[in-house]
Motif scaffolding. Structure first.
Motif, mmCIF file in Angstrom:
data_model
loop_
_atom_site.group_PDB
_atom_site.id
_atom_site.type_symbol
_atom_site.label_atom_id
_atom_site.label_comp_id
_atom_site.label_asym_id
_atom_site.label_seq_id
_atom_site.Cartn_x
_atom_site.Cartn_y
_atom_site.Cartn_z
ATOM 1 N N SER B 30 0.783 -1.279 0.012
ATOM 2 C CA SER B 30 0.166 -0.054 0.184
ATOM 3 C C SER B 30 0.942 1.262 0.097
ATOM 4 N N VAL B 31 0.589 2.300 -0.728
ATOM 5 C CA VAL B 31 1.208 3.353 -0.784
ATOM 6 C C VAL B 31 0.686 4.648 -0.400
ATOM 7 N N TYR B 32 1.580 5.531 0.370
ATOM 8 C CA TYR B 32 1.270 6.737 0.712
ATOM 9 C C TYR B 32 2.073 7.722 -0.394
ATOM 10 N N LEU B 33 1.260 8.500 -0.983
ATOM 11 C CA LEU B 33 1.894 9.370 -2.095
ATOM 12 C C LEU B 33 1.671 10.864 -1.631
ATOM 13 N N PHE B 34 2.733 11.663 -1.945
ATOM 14 C CA PHE B 34 2.632 13.200 -1.605
ATOM 15 C C PHE B 34 3.164 13.803 -2.845
ATOM 16 N N TRP B 35 2.892 15.275 -2.888
ATOM 17 C CA TRP B 35 3.503 16.034 -4.040
ATOM 18 C C TRP B 35 4.004 17.143 -3.115
ATOM 19 N N TYR B 36 5.353 17.655 -3.162
ATOM 20 C CA TYR B 36 5.768 18.847 -2.404
ATOM 21 C C TYR B 36 6.045 19.767 -3.445
ATOM 22 N N VAL B 37 6.188 21.193 -2.840
ATOM 23 C CA VAL B 37 6.552 22.206 -3.776
ATOM 24 C C VAL B 37 7.775 22.909 -3.233
ATOM 25 N N GLN B 38 8.675 23.427 -4.123
ATOM 26 C CA GLN B 38 9.891 24.189 -3.364
ATOM 27 C C GLN B 38 10.307 25.427 -4.277
ATOM 28 N N TYR B 39 9.822 26.456 -3.602
ATOM 29 C CA TYR B 39 10.163 27.733 -4.303
ATOM 30 C C TYR B 39 11.782 28.174 -3.942
ATOM 31 N N PRO B 40 12.315 28.862 -4.882
ATOM 32 C CA PRO B 40 13.690 29.286 -5.062
ATOM 33 C C PRO B 40 14.085 29.432 -3.378
ATOM 34 N N ASN B 41 15.348 28.886 -3.121
ATOM 35 C CA ASN B 41 15.864 29.209 -1.841
ATOM 36 C C ASN B 41 14.778 28.893 -0.580
ATOM 37 N N GLN B 42 14.096 27.934 -0.792
ATOM 38 C CA GLN B 42 13.269 27.715 0.442
ATOM 39 C C GLN B 42 13.233 26.155 0.520
ATOM 40 N N GLY B 43 12.735 25.805 1.800
ATOM 41 C CA GLY B 43 12.512 24.358 1.950
ATOM 42 C C GLY B 43 11.127 23.611 1.361
ATOM 43 N N LEU B 44 10.913 22.488 1.479
ATOM 44 C CA LEU B 44 9.732 21.779 0.977
ATOM 45 C C LEU B 44 8.659 22.067 1.459
ATOM 46 N N GLN B 45 7.478 22.430 0.697
ATOM 47 C CA GLN B 45 6.146 22.487 1.431
ATOM 48 C C GLN B 45 5.162 21.394 0.926
ATOM 49 N N LEU B 46 4.287 20.983 1.784
ATOM 50 C CA LEU B 46 3.462 20.003 1.386
ATOM 51 C C LEU B 46 2.286 20.521 0.476
ATOM 52 N N LEU B 47 2.096 20.006 -0.853
ATOM 53 C CA LEU B 47 1.019 20.539 -1.620
ATOM 54 C C LEU B 47 -0.384 19.501 -1.576
ATOM 55 N N LEU B 48 -0.138 18.133 -1.342
ATOM 56 C CA LEU B 48 -1.377 17.558 -1.170
ATOM 57 C C LEU B 48 -0.663 16.037 -0.975
ATOM 58 N N LYS B 49 -1.588 15.177 -0.369
ATOM 59 C CA LYS B 49 -1.200 13.675 -0.177
ATOM 60 C C LYS B 49 -2.500 12.636 -0.403
ATOM 61 N N PRO B 79 -5.622 23.351 -13.524
ATOM 62 C CA PRO B 79 -6.380 23.720 -14.935
ATOM 63 C C PRO B 79 -5.950 25.220 -15.360
ATOM 64 N N SER B 80 -5.328 25.988 -14.470
ATOM 65 C CA SER B 80 -5.084 27.300 -14.943
ATOM 66 C C SER B 80 -3.931 27.779 -14.036
ATOM 67 N N VAL B 81 -2.783 27.916 -14.743
ATOM 68 C CA VAL B 81 -1.591 28.342 -13.885
ATOM 69 C C VAL B 81 -1.438 29.716 -13.688
ATOM 70 N N HIS B 82 -0.668 29.841 -12.723
ATOM 71 C CA HIS B 82 -0.372 31.347 -12.451
ATOM 72 C C HIS B 82 1.179 31.829 -12.168
ATOM 73 N N ILE B 83 1.708 33.109 -12.625
ATOM 74 C CA ILE B 83 2.900 33.068 -12.621
ATOM 75 C C ILE B 83 3.611 32.611 -11.097
ATOM 76 N N SER B 84 3.150 32.756 -10.206
ATOM 77 C CA SER B 84 3.459 32.569 -8.977
ATOM 78 C C SER B 84 3.554 30.916 -8.424
ATOM 79 N N ASP B 85 3.034 29.973 -9.590
ATOM 80 C CA ASP B 85 3.144 28.602 -9.458
ATOM 81 C C ASP B 85 4.487 28.130 -9.821
ATOM 82 N N THR B 86 5.420 29.109 -10.503
ATOM 83 C CA THR B 86 6.757 28.865 -10.969
ATOM 84 C C THR B 86 7.424 28.167 -9.813
ATOM 85 N N ALA B 87 7.849 27.094 -9.548
ATOM 86 C CA ALA B 87 8.742 26.469 -8.522
ATOM 87 C C ALA B 87 9.216 24.918 -9.100
#
Lengths: 114, 110
Positions: B30-49, B79-87
């Motif tokens: 069984s799996v537990y899956l995650f997506w993390y996002v990392q902005y420049p010069n920052q640590g990882l933030q959980l996006l969803l799981k 469905p629609s990305v924003h400039i701030s999603d760059t990461a």
């Protein structure tokens, strides 16, 4: 809530030296994990500490060691530094048990080995 | 051993366009899956799981991911990305330690 904090932010060392990195977990967390993130790569698990003991270890040599203190903070020590140890070192904290518990990451320490 | 493969190292996209970041996993349990996002010069933030239950999971900022057991995938979509999603975006599986993919650089252009 300060979240996970790490010190120092940046560090420059030369080959053969030793380094100590520090991490304070998020308030209420008792488990700390360390990861190494080389440039352009995903983080690689080094080890995890709970109740002041190393509970799990990734595929890293014995030159990498750690410690957890009674207040749950942690240190990562690397001996006999190699050029390849240059990386971003991330600390993450969570609560022990519960595979779905979120790990909160700190901003990292950027280590450069010359 | 469990592993994660992120199929695209870079994904360039224009603002307001849809995007999909691909992730495939390898696991015999069984799996537990995650997506993390990392902005420049920052640590990882959980996006969803994904832990169990509904195979479609959503984040608070419009991202969603679908767990597909038959295709062993956990692709991230917006469905629609924003400039701030760059990461940099990382897919991960719990083993029980987190095993990360090599990351996908999302670059959103105006």
């Amino acid at each position: 809530d300060a979240g996970v904090t790490q010190s120092p932010t940046h560090l420059i060392k030369t080959r053969g030296q030793q380094v100590t990195l520090r991490c304070s977990p998020k308030s209420g967390h008792d488990t700390v994990s360390w990861y190494q993130q080389a440039l352009g790569q995903g983080p690689q698990f080094i080890f995890q500490y709970y109740e002041e003991e190393e509970r799990q270890r990734g595929n890293f040599p014995d030159r990498f060691s750690g410690h957890q203190f009674p207040n749950y903070s942690s240190e990562l020590n690397v001996n006999a530094l190699l050029l390849g140890d240059s990386a971003l070192y991330l600390c993450a904290s969570t609560n022990w048990g519960g595979a779905g518990n979120e790990q909160f990451f700190g901003p990292g320490t950027r280590l450069t080995v010359l | 051993a469990q592993s994660v493969t992120q199929l695209d190292s870079q994904v360039p996209v224009f603002e307001e366009a849809p995007v999909e970041l691909r992730c495939n996993y390898s696991s015999s349990v069984s799996v537990y899956l995650f997506w993390y996002v990392q902005y420049p010069n920052q640590g990882l933030q959980l996006l969803l799981k994904y832990l169990s239950g509904s195979t479609l999971v959503e984040s608070i900022n419009g991202f969603e991911a679908e767990f597909n057991k038959s295709q062993t995938s956990f692709h991230l979509r917006k469905p629609s990305v924003h400039i701030s999603d760059t990461a940099e975006y990382f897919c991960a599986v719990r083993a029980p330690e987190l095993i990360f993919g090599t990351g996908t650089r999302l670059q959103v252009f105006p």
